[in-house]
Design an enzyme around this catalytic site. Structure first.
Site, PDB file in Angstrom:
ATOM      1  N   TYR A 165       0.305 -11.296  -4.113  1.00  0.00           N
ATOM      2  CA  TYR A 165       1.122 -11.267  -2.899  1.00  0.00           C
ATOM      3  C   TYR A 165       2.503 -10.692  -3.204  1.00  0.00           C
ATOM      4  O   TYR A 165       3.035  -9.872  -2.447  1.00  0.00           O
ATOM      5  CB  TYR A 165       1.240 -12.676  -2.324  1.00  0.00           C
ATOM      6  N   LYS A 169       4.013  -7.218  -1.481  1.00  0.00           N
ATOM      7  CA  LYS A 169       5.206  -7.178  -0.637  1.00  0.00           C
ATOM      8  C   LYS A 169       6.315  -6.331  -1.265  1.00  0.00           C
ATOM      9  O   LYS A 169       7.089  -5.682  -0.549  1.00  0.00           O
ATOM     10  CB  LYS A 169       5.696  -8.601  -0.350  1.00  0.00           C
TER      11      LYS A 169
END
Length: 268
Positions: A165, A169
């Site tokens: 993650y 991002k």
């Protein structure tokens, strides 16, 4: 909202695509855009959630269209944009909101399948969607458009999520800046919202199958030490509305806008 208020937003009659638009922040953004008089197309992989959102929002202003689609599938994304072109012509606003969480796995323990899935949804899909959105926006007699990427505090910090993650991002920030730099002079703006902790999302569903114990413990230690204030999805949706069409926001391009009650000023 009155007709004059709708027109003042600049979104009346414009066409907007919101991914992950059937729940959480996506649904709040959809509602805000509809209230502004926009044509809103939502895509979501959850058919039941789409059905519920249509029932809830169809009486609002604007024009709501929903498509069940897997944004990691190139052919389905292409079909989605063909549908938008057939219904409304060109696209004005894209909100890359759909995302999946990892299980807090650090790099030494992560499974490649999980990495591939998180990167596919959180980074490759926004790339594909932005690609087709930019082409549509450039096809107008006077090219113009706005892309809003929903990022996270994990886009600027290292311990707010797992490896997958966090990397996805960080990559979305790079995609934002590259898009803004190249297409800004052509009339297309691209910005990212650096989100903090939101209430009203479905993030908890990511952990139904368990998570990495030590990785989650590290994140919880940060949260317990700094106790971030939460943000409401409706407030974030209002920021998306302003960024897409509000007075003065047309000069904002390539920005990473923290929407987190100061959270990233502490951890990012």
């Amino acid at each position: 909202m009155t007709s004059s208020e709708k027109n003042s937003t600049g979104l009346a009659g414009k066409t907007c695509l919101v991914t992950g638009g059937a729940g959480g922040l996506g649904k709040a953004v959809t509602a805000a855009f509809l209230d502004a008089g926009a044509n809103v197309v939502i895509c979501d992989i959850n058919a039941k959630r789409i059905e519920s959102t249509l029932a809830e929002l169809r009486t609002r202003g604007g024009n709501l269209t929903a498509v069940t689609a897997d944004i990691t599938d190139h052919d389905q994304v292409l079909s989605l944009f063909d549908d938008i072109a057939g219904r409304f012509g060109t696209l004005d606003v894209l909100v890359n909101n759909a995302a999946v969480m990892d299980r807090f796995d650090p790099v030494g323990d992560i499974e490649l399948d999980l990495w591939d899935n998180v990167l596919a949804v959180n980074l490759t899909a926004p790339l594909q969607l932005s690609k087709f959105a930019v082409r549509s926006m450039l096809s107008k007699p006077e090219p113009a458009g706005c892309i809003i990427n929903i990022a996270s505090g994990a886009a600027t910090a290292g311990w707010l999520a797992g490896t997958a993650y966090t990397a996805s991002k960080h990559g979305l920030v790079g995609l934002t800046k590259s898009t803004a730099a190249f297409y800004g002079p052509k009339g297309i703006r691209c910005n990212a919202l650096i989100m903090g902790v939101m209430v009203g999302t479905h993030m908890h569903e990511a952990f139904l199958d368990g998570c990495h114990k030590e990785g989650r413990q590290k994140v919880e230690e940060i949260f317990s030490g700094h106790r971030p204030q939460t943000c409401k999805v409706d407030d974030v949706a209002g920021i998306c509305l302003s960024l897409a069409s509000g007075p003065g926001w047309g000069t904002v391009n390539g920005a990473l806008i923290a929407v987190d009650n100061g959270w990233t000023s502490v951890v990012g």
